[in-house]
Structures are given as C-alpha cells and as structure tokens.
Design a protein around this motif. Structure first.
Motif, PDB file in Angstrom:
ATOM      1  N   ARG A   9      25.534  33.567  33.174  1.00 53.10           N
ATOM      2  CA  ARG A   9      26.817  33.416  33.847  1.00 53.10           C
ATOM      3  C   ARG A   9      27.949  33.291  32.833  1.00 53.10           C
ATOM      4  O   ARG A   9      29.067  33.744  33.075  1.00 53.10           O
ATOM      5  N   TYR A  35      31.601  46.666  36.563  1.00 51.81           N
ATOM      6  CA  TYR A  35      33.058  46.599  36.523  1.00 51.81           C
ATOM      7  C   TYR A  35      33.469  45.515  35.535  1.00 51.81           C
ATOM      8  O   TYR A  35      32.734  44.551  35.299  1.00 51.81           O
ATOM      9  N   GLN A  37      36.734  42.836  34.542  1.00 55.67           N
ATOM     10  CA  GLN A  37      37.981  42.236  35.007  1.00 55.67           C
ATOM     11  C   GLN A  37      38.599  41.466  33.849  1.00 55.67           C
ATOM     12  O   GLN A  37      38.076  40.442  33.425  1.00 55.67           O
ATOM     13  N   LEU A  43      40.032  44.749  38.814  1.00 56.54           N
ATOM     14  CA  LEU A  43      38.690  45.206  38.465  1.00 56.54           C
ATOM     15  C   LEU A  43      38.735  46.683  38.077  1.00 56.54           C
ATOM     16  O   LEU A  43      39.303  47.507  38.790  1.00 56.54           O
ATOM     17  N   PHE A  91      31.342  42.248  36.096  1.00 57.37           N
ATOM     18  CA  PHE A  91      30.697  42.151  37.398  1.00 57.37           C
ATOM     19  C   PHE A  91      29.784  43.348  37.617  1.00 57.37           C
ATOM     20  O   PHE A  91      30.136  44.487  37.308  1.00 57.37           O
ATOM     21  N   PHE A 103      28.759  42.517  45.292  1.00 60.65           N
ATOM     22  CA  PHE A 103      28.959  42.069  43.920  1.00 60.65           C
ATOM     23  C   PHE A 103      28.171  40.813  43.590  1.00 60.65           C
ATOM     24  O   PHE A 103      27.949  39.941  44.449  1.00 60.65           O
ATOM     25  N   GLY A 104      27.815  40.715  42.315  1.00 57.43           N
ATOM     26  CA  GLY A 104      27.223  39.503  41.797  1.00 57.43           C
ATOM     27  C   GLY A 104      28.292  38.508  41.372  1.00 57.43           C
ATOM     28  O   GLY A 104      29.485  38.790  41.480  1.00 57.43           O
ATOM     29  N   PRO A 105      27.865  37.347  40.861  1.00 57.54           N
ATOM     30  CA  PRO A 105      28.816  36.289  40.490  1.00 57.54           C
ATOM     31  C   PRO A 105      29.534  36.543  39.172  1.00 57.54           C
ATOM     32  O   PRO A 105      30.494  35.853  38.855  1.00 57.54           O
ATOM     33  N   ARG A 108      30.846  35.835  32.370  1.00 54.88           N
ATOM     34  CA  ARG A 108      32.093  35.641  31.640  1.00 54.88           C
ATOM     35  C   ARG A 108      31.798  35.625  30.154  1.00 54.88           C
ATOM     36  O   ARG A 108      31.161  34.699  29.668  1.00 54.88           O
TER      37      ARG A 108
ATOM     38  N   TYR B  36      37.826  43.089  50.069  1.00 50.86           N
ATOM     39  CA  TYR B  36      36.993  42.025  49.508  1.00 50.86           C
ATOM     40  C   TYR B  36      37.820  40.752  49.402  1.00 50.86           C
ATOM     41  O   TYR B  36      39.043  40.799  49.259  1.00 50.86           O
ATOM     42  N   GLY B  41      36.583  32.189  39.889  1.00 49.61           N
ATOM     43  CA  GLY B  41      35.320  32.043  39.184  1.00 49.61           C
ATOM     44  C   GLY B  41      34.129  32.676  39.871  1.00 49.61           C
ATOM     45  O   GLY B  41      32.989  32.481  39.433  1.00 49.61           O
ATOM     46  N   LYS B  42      34.366  33.449  40.922  1.00 43.30           N
ATOM     47  CA  LYS B  42      33.262  34.063  41.664  1.00 43.30           C
ATOM     48  C   LYS B  42      33.447  35.573  41.755  1.00 43.30           C
ATOM     49  O   LYS B  42      34.505  36.110  41.439  1.00 43.30           O
ATOM     50  N   GLY B  43      32.393  36.254  42.205  1.00 43.29           N
ATOM     51  CA  GLY B  43      32.471  37.688  42.396  1.00 43.29           C
ATOM     52  C   GLY B  43      33.096  38.029  43.737  1.00 43.29           C
ATOM     53  O   GLY B  43      33.148  37.200  44.644  1.00 43.29           O
ATOM     54  N   PRO B  44      33.609  39.251  43.875  1.00 41.08           N
ATOM     55  CA  PRO B  44      34.187  39.673  45.150  1.00 41.08           C
ATOM     56  C   PRO B  44      33.154  39.635  46.269  1.00 41.08           C
ATOM     57  O   PRO B  44      32.010  40.038  46.082  1.00 41.08           O
ATOM     58  N   GLU B  45      33.608  39.156  47.427  1.00 44.73           N
ATOM     59  CA  GLU B  45      32.756  39.079  48.614  1.00 44.73           C
ATOM     60  C   GLU B  45      33.199  40.150  49.593  1.00 44.73           C
ATOM     61  O   GLU B  45      34.366  40.208  49.990  1.00 44.73           O
ATOM     62  N   PHE B  46      32.273  41.017  49.989  1.00 46.91           N
ATOM     63  CA  PHE B  46      32.592  42.127  50.882  1.00 46.91           C
ATOM     64  C   PHE B  46      33.047  41.631  52.251  1.00 46.91           C
ATOM     65  O   PHE B  46      32.436  40.728  52.837  1.00 46.91           O
ATOM     66  N   LEU B  87      41.231  41.549  47.796  1.00 44.86           N
ATOM     67  CA  LEU B  87      41.229  42.793  47.031  1.00 44.86           C
ATOM     68  C   LEU B  87      41.007  43.981  47.946  1.00 44.86           C
ATOM     69  O   LEU B  87      40.174  43.931  48.857  1.00 44.86           O
ATOM     70  N   PHE B 103      40.294  49.660  42.430  1.00 48.37           N
ATOM     71  CA  PHE B 103      40.795  48.405  42.982  1.00 48.37           C
ATOM     72  C   PHE B 103      42.298  48.246  42.773  1.00 48.37           C
ATOM     73  O   PHE B 103      42.848  48.662  41.747  1.00 48.37           O
ATOM     74  N   GLY B 104      42.942  47.589  43.740  1.00 47.01           N
ATOM     75  CA  GLY B 104      44.277  47.065  43.517  1.00 47.01           C
ATOM     76  C   GLY B 104      44.187  45.739  42.782  1.00 47.01           C
ATOM     77  O   GLY B 104      43.091  45.223  42.533  1.00 47.01           O
TER      78      GLY B 104
END
Lengths: 112, 113
Positions: A9, A35, A37, A43, A91, A103-105, A108, B36, B41-46, B87, B103-104
C-alpha cells in the motif's frame, strides 16, 4: 468476492532503486489496467494488459517502466532507477471484457 | 484529442441542499461514460456506466444522465457521508485505445451538517 488487491500500500524508495508494484484482479476478471495519479492531477492511463499480453502501453513512459500480467500470479508494474518525479499513487483496475473497471486501493510510492 | 472537463472543481453544500455536477467531454466515438467516487487515500469506487444519450441511472441519492456532449451527476438531499471527490471518465470506441479511460480532474464535494 474480494475486490482488486494491490500491494504494498505504501512504498518508499531512494533515487536509483527499483520499485515493484503488484496487483491481483478481481476473480473472473481477465483485463488489468494501471493508472497513475500525481498530486493535484487527474488519473492518467498507463497500460492495459490481458493474461500474457500487453494490449496498449501507449500511456507508459518508454524508459524505466515495464508491466506484465503472467499466466499465473499478479500483474506487476516495475519502475527501474526511480526518480523523485515518479512519486505518485499508482492504481490498478480490472474488468471483465467490455465492462466497467474496478479499482484497487492503490500503492503510494514515495521516492526520497 | 479526447478530453474530459469537470465543473465545478469544488462544491460545498449544506445537508439537504440538492445540486448537480457537470462533466463535458470530447471523444471520437463514445463507448461509455463512467462515474466514480473517490475518498481521500482510497481508490476510485465505481458508481455508474452510461452508454448512450438519454440514458439515466440512479443509486440512492445519486442520479446520472447523459447527453451527446455532457453528463450530469445530480445529488438529491445530500448527507455529510456523500462528501468525496466525484470523477468522470470516458472510454473511446476505437480499437487501439479501446480499454483506456480518460479521466477528468474531479469535483470535490463537501456536505456540511
């Protein structure tokens, strides 16, 4: 059904070292995407892979970066000789054919 | 060149105050438009996929709509837990770049009680 898994992570590397980022797709997903970021940026697509095949790597820098998705095991994004500008969140996403990407978490990466 | 522009960059709403987020896009052949949600601190959620103009999708307090040039994410009676960055992404209907999402930069939504 576990989601997309990424490890580590958090990853800290010194300039010139190698970074290896791993991604295990969701069960049943055969397509993997990476991807990046950057701080204060959106992204950006890097690479699209299927098992043992790179489908589109046009978003990945030509030097120092490589990606693979072997027949067995996770997808790997490898960055050789890291520089400070590589510091970002990376990501991984996966999908079945022609469906939404999940997407995964993220990993970093900090380059000192 | 394929582009996605989201507005506003940031939006502050009081709990219960409905509003809309905008996503305008230029793409040579739209395969799909995706929304999304991303928490810090997290990934994009669909959230949603939209494929053709006129299509609408709903989930709880969120409703996404699509025209030929833009998409809207409507938030009805938002709650503090809806605070996140939203997003928008598009996928082009071209063989060589079929998989990638553009992505925007996102809209950072803050809902205060």
């Amino acid at each position: 059904n576990a989601g997309v898994m990424q490890n580590p992570r958090h990853l800290v590397r010194r300039r010139g070292q190698e970074a290896r980022l791993r991604c295990s797709p969701m069960k049943g997903h055969s397509h993997v995407y990476w991807y990046r970021q950057l701080p204060e940026e959106g992204l950006k697509f890097m690479v699209y892979l299927q098992k043992e095949n790179i489908i589109d790597e046009s978003g990945m820098p030509k030097e120092r970066f490589s990606a693979e998705f072997p027949k067995e095991g996770p997808s790997i994004l490898r960055i050789q000789q890291v520089v400070r500008g590589d510091s970002a969140a990376y990501f991984c996403a996966s999908s079945p054919p022609n469906k939404a990407q999940y997407f995964g978490p993220g990993t970093r990466l900090t380059v000192l | 060149e394929d582009q996605v522009t989201q507005s506003p960059e940031a939006l502050r709403l009081q709990e219960g105050e409905s509003s809309s987020l905008n996503c305008s896009y230029t793409v040579s052949g739209l395969r799909g438009l995706f929304w999304y949600r991303q928490d810090p601190g997290k990934g994009p959620e669909f959230l949603f996929t939209l494929y053709s103009a006129g299509e609408e999708k709903e989930k709880e307090r969120l409703k996404a709509t699509l025209t030929k040039k833009e998409s809207f994410l409507h938030i009805t009676a938002p709650k503090p837990e809806d605070s996140a960055t939203y997003l928008c992404a598009v996928q082009a209907d071209r063989g060589s770049t079929l998989g990638r999402l553009y992505f925007g930069r996102g809209t950072q939504l803050t809902v205060w009680p």
